[in-house]
Write a protein that holds these residues in place. Sequence first.
Motif, PDB file in Angstrom:
ATOM      1  N   ALA A 286     104.696  73.787  94.087  1.00  0.00           N
ATOM      2  CA  ALA A 286     104.836  74.323  95.450  1.00  0.00           C
ATOM      3  C   ALA A 286     103.793  73.724  96.387  1.00  0.00           C
ATOM      4  O   ALA A 286     104.100  73.402  97.544  1.00  0.00           O
ATOM      5  CB  ALA A 286     104.719  75.847  95.423  1.00  0.00           C
ATOM      6  N   MET A 287     102.557  73.571  95.893  1.00  0.00           N
ATOM      7  CA  MET A 287     101.519  72.968  96.721  1.00  0.00           C
ATOM      8  C   MET A 287     101.874  71.516  97.057  1.00  0.00           C
ATOM      9  O   MET A 287     101.735  71.071  98.206  1.00  0.00           O
ATOM     10  CB  MET A 287     100.168  73.049  96.016  1.00  0.00           C
ATOM     11  N   ASP A 288     102.333  70.778  96.074  1.00  0.00           N
ATOM     12  CA  ASP A 288     102.726  69.387  96.323  1.00  0.00           C
ATOM     13  C   ASP A 288     103.884  69.315  97.315  1.00  0.00           C
ATOM     14  O   ASP A 288     103.953  68.395  98.140  1.00  0.00           O
ATOM     15  CB  ASP A 288     103.113  68.702  95.010  1.00  0.00           C
ATOM     16  N   ALA A 289     104.790  70.289  97.242  1.00  0.00           N
ATOM     17  CA  ALA A 289     105.939  70.300  98.150  1.00  0.00           C
ATOM     18  C   ALA A 289     105.502  70.493  99.598  1.00  0.00           C
ATOM     19  O   ALA A 289     106.013  69.819 100.503  1.00  0.00           O
ATOM     20  CB  ALA A 289     106.920  71.398  97.740  1.00  0.00           C
ATOM     21  N   ILE A 290     104.549  71.392  99.839  1.00  0.00           N
ATOM     22  CA  ILE A 290     104.141  71.612 101.230  1.00  0.00           C
ATOM     23  C   ILE A 290     103.215  70.501 101.727  1.00  0.00           C
ATOM     24  O   ILE A 290     103.122  70.266 102.932  1.00  0.00           O
ATOM     25  CB  ILE A 290     103.501  73.004 101.430  1.00  0.00           C
ATOM     26  N   ILE A 291     102.542  69.822 100.794  1.00  0.00           N
ATOM     27  CA  ILE A 291     101.796  68.625 101.195  1.00  0.00           C
ATOM     28  C   ILE A 291     102.783  67.558 101.660  1.00  0.00           C
ATOM     29  O   ILE A 291     102.604  66.931 102.708  1.00  0.00           O
ATOM     30  CB  ILE A 291     100.925  68.100 100.034  1.00  0.00           C
ATOM     31  N   LYS A 292     103.843  67.387 100.904  1.00  0.00           N
ATOM     32  CA  LYS A 292     104.833  66.355 101.203  1.00  0.00           C
ATOM     33  C   LYS A 292     105.603  66.650 102.479  1.00  0.00           C
ATOM     34  O   LYS A 292     105.884  65.739 103.272  1.00  0.00           O
ATOM     35  CB  LYS A 292     105.807  66.215 100.026  1.00  0.00           C
ATOM     36  N   ASN A 293     105.943  67.926 102.726  1.00  0.00           N
ATOM     37  CA  ASN A 293     106.761  68.235 103.910  1.00  0.00           C
ATOM     38  C   ASN A 293     105.957  68.419 105.193  1.00  0.00           C
ATOM     39  O   ASN A 293     106.523  68.655 106.257  1.00  0.00           O
ATOM     40  CB  ASN A 293     107.662  69.452 103.655  1.00  0.00           C
ATOM     41  N   GLY A 294     104.626  68.326 105.104  1.00  0.00           N
ATOM     42  CA  GLY A 294     103.791  68.361 106.300  1.00  0.00           C
ATOM     43  C   GLY A 294     103.243  69.720 106.677  1.00  0.00           C
ATOM     44  O   GLY A 294     102.370  69.814 107.548  1.00  0.00           O
ATOM     45  N   GLU A 295     103.735  70.799 106.049  1.00  0.00           N
ATOM     46  CA  GLU A 295     103.232  72.135 106.396  1.00  0.00           C
ATOM     47  C   GLU A 295     101.746  72.266 106.070  1.00  0.00           C
ATOM     48  O   GLU A 295     100.983  72.911 106.804  1.00  0.00           O
ATOM     49  CB  GLU A 295     104.025  73.205 105.658  1.00  0.00           C
ATOM     50  N   TYR A 296     101.342  71.696 104.971  1.00  0.00           N
ATOM     51  CA  TYR A 296      99.945  71.738 104.533  1.00  0.00           C
ATOM     52  C   TYR A 296      99.019  71.172 105.602  1.00  0.00           C
ATOM     53  O   TYR A 296      98.016  71.809 105.983  1.00  0.00           O
ATOM     54  CB  TYR A 296      99.842  70.943 103.234  1.00  0.00           C
ATOM     55  N   GLN A 297      99.336  69.994 106.113  1.00  0.00           N
ATOM     56  CA  GLN A 297      98.492  69.360 107.124  1.00  0.00           C
ATOM     57  C   GLN A 297      98.422  70.200 108.396  1.00  0.00           C
ATOM     58  O   GLN A 297      97.351  70.346 109.002  1.00  0.00           O
ATOM     59  CB  GLN A 297      99.025  67.959 107.448  1.00  0.00           C
ATOM     60  N   LYS A 298      99.539  70.772 108.803  1.00  0.00           N
ATOM     61  CA  LYS A 298      99.552  71.604 110.012  1.00  0.00           C
ATOM     62  C   LYS A 298      98.645  72.823 109.852  1.00  0.00           C
ATOM     63  O   LYS A 298      97.945  73.219 110.787  1.00  0.00           O
ATOM     64  CB  LYS A 298     100.984  72.046 110.320  1.00  0.00           C
ATOM     65  N   ILE A 299      98.669  73.415 108.660  1.00  0.00           N
ATOM     66  CA  ILE A 299      97.836  74.594 108.412  1.00  0.00           C
ATOM     67  C   ILE A 299      96.357  74.230 108.462  1.00  0.00           C
ATOM     68  O   ILE A 299      95.550  74.932 109.085  1.00  0.00           O
ATOM     69  CB  ILE A 299      98.213  75.233 107.061  1.00  0.00           C
ATOM     70  N   LEU A 300      95.985  73.128 107.817  1.00  0.00           N
ATOM     71  CA  LEU A 300      94.576  72.731 107.831  1.00  0.00           C
ATOM     72  C   LEU A 300      94.120  72.388 109.253  1.00  0.00           C
ATOM     73  O   LEU A 300      92.993  72.715 109.650  1.00  0.00           O
ATOM     74  CB  LEU A 300      94.358  71.533 106.906  1.00  0.00           C
ATOM     75  N   GLU A 301      94.969  71.732 110.022  1.00  0.00           N
ATOM     76  CA  GLU A 301      94.610  71.409 111.406  1.00  0.00           C
ATOM     77  C   GLU A 301      94.459  72.678 112.235  1.00  0.00           C
ATOM     78  O   GLU A 301      93.585  72.752 113.115  1.00  0.00           O
ATOM     79  CB  GLU A 301      95.665  70.488 112.014  1.00  0.00           C
ATOM     80  N   LYS A 302      95.288  73.665 111.978  1.00  0.00           N
ATOM     81  CA  LYS A 302      95.193  74.944 112.700  1.00  0.00           C
ATOM     82  C   LYS A 302      93.818  75.568 112.549  1.00  0.00           C
ATOM     83  O   LYS A 302      93.258  76.130 113.492  1.00  0.00           O
ATOM     84  CB  LYS A 302      96.271  75.895 112.168  1.00  0.00           C
ATOM     85  N   TRP A 303      93.238  75.429 111.346  1.00  0.00           N
ATOM     86  CA  TRP A 303      91.957  76.063 111.053  1.00  0.00           C
ATOM     87  C   TRP A 303      90.793  75.087 111.064  1.00  0.00           C
ATOM     88  O   TRP A 303      89.675  75.439 110.681  1.00  0.00           O
ATOM     89  CB  TRP A 303      92.033  76.781 109.709  1.00  0.00           C
ATOM     90  N   GLY A 304      91.012  73.857 111.499  1.00  0.00           N
ATOM     91  CA  GLY A 304      89.923  72.897 111.600  1.00  0.00           C
ATOM     92  C   GLY A 304      89.410  72.409 110.264  1.00  0.00           C
ATOM     93  O   GLY A 304      88.261  71.992 110.154  1.00  0.00           O
ATOM     94  N   ALA A 305      90.251  72.439 109.237  1.00  0.00           N
ATOM     95  CA  ALA A 305      89.827  72.063 107.885  1.00  0.00           C
ATOM     96  C   ALA A 305      90.493  70.779 107.399  1.00  0.00           C
ATOM     97  O   ALA A 305      90.463  70.481 106.207  1.00  0.00           O
ATOM     98  CB  ALA A 305      90.135  73.196 106.909  1.00  0.00           C
ATOM     99  N   GLN A 306      91.064  70.000 108.309  1.00  0.00           N
ATOM    100  CA  GLN A 306      91.835  68.829 107.912  1.00  0.00           C
ATOM    101  C   GLN A 306      91.001  67.756 107.215  1.00  0.00           C
ATOM    102  O   GLN A 306      91.539  66.945 106.453  1.00  0.00           O
ATOM    103  CB  GLN A 306      92.563  68.219 109.120  1.00  0.00           C
ATOM    104  N   ASP A 307      89.693  67.739 107.438  1.00  0.00           N
ATOM    105  CA  ASP A 307      88.862  66.729 106.773  1.00  0.00           C
ATOM    106  C   ASP A 307      88.771  66.959 105.273  1.00  0.00           C
ATOM    107  O   ASP A 307      88.354  66.066 104.529  1.00  0.00           O
ATOM    108  CB  ASP A 307      87.450  66.711 107.375  1.00  0.00           C
TER     109      ASP A 307
END
Length: 319
Positions: A286-307
């Motif tokens: 499930a984690m790999d799936a949301i990394i692949k579909n872009g949801e993961y990146q959007k969430i990290l950017e929302k909270w300033g944790a994308q680095d």
Amino acid sequence: MTARSTRRTTAAHSRLAAVGAIAVAGALILTGCGDQTKDKDTSSDNASAASAPLAGKLPASIRDKGVIRVGSDISYAPVEFKDASGKTAGIDPDLADAMGKQLGVKFDFQNGTFDALLTGLRSNRYDIAMSAMTDNKNRQDGVDPTTGKKVGEGVDFVDYLQAGVSVYTRKGDTKGITSWSDLCGKKIAVERGTVSEDLAKAEAKKCPSGKKLTIQAFDDNQQAETRLRSGGADAVSADFPVAAYAVKTSGGGKDFEIVGDQVEAAPYGIAVGKSSTQLRDALQAAMDAIIKNGEYQKILEKWGAQDGAVKQSAVNGGK
């Protein structure tokens, strides 16, 4: 957390620039999150096993219940905390919500003190622990970092974010602290059971006679920050995303400042019991799936944790 000798790293230094980018989407951290009471908020409210692409990977017992019970210290903004409305918010709940859509289940976050989460997992109070928990060998092997003795069977981790540890002080009152070695003769406040506490204990052993490092350990990081604000401590140590969020939000940005570089960069992991291999593998998928579909990146950017983003999930990637 490990009690290995402190390993400094400058690779994460550039993340200090992310302090200004830490999202203020959540309200200021609220108090009262240190008990073992259940948080009635759940994520993935609209999850449907019938339409979820990865539902079949879950153990039948969890798929039938439709719920994964999550042990979490919900006082660690921006990773998990209560917003102004009392709802559980942050990086981990948002990631869990996205994973829940893939798996067709809800993630039910239940509040507990950090140092008791793995005990709760072992006693079947929780199905998983997701709480800015560093994946390391001691936890994988069930070893007490202070004594070096085995205290349990350990857990497996599904890794999902890289984060280092930072030190912060009152703004404009750094007491000359620019690195961990400057803490000798000072007082540091930490959350009990964390890497920060282990690093402080390791540093205290190095301090010369007459310059004792006093360690004040609390049930949660909010209490540590309260001690720092009052002048009862000279510094606090916490994971970088948490330190950066506190610097950005506390007192409107007037309370704290980060000093020095991050150290001990390591992965956060979702803790799963050693015998729960099917659940572990479903979570990784499930984690790999949301990394692949872009949801993961959007969430990290929302909270300033994308680095701290990873390109794919790993099992037991911590050292």
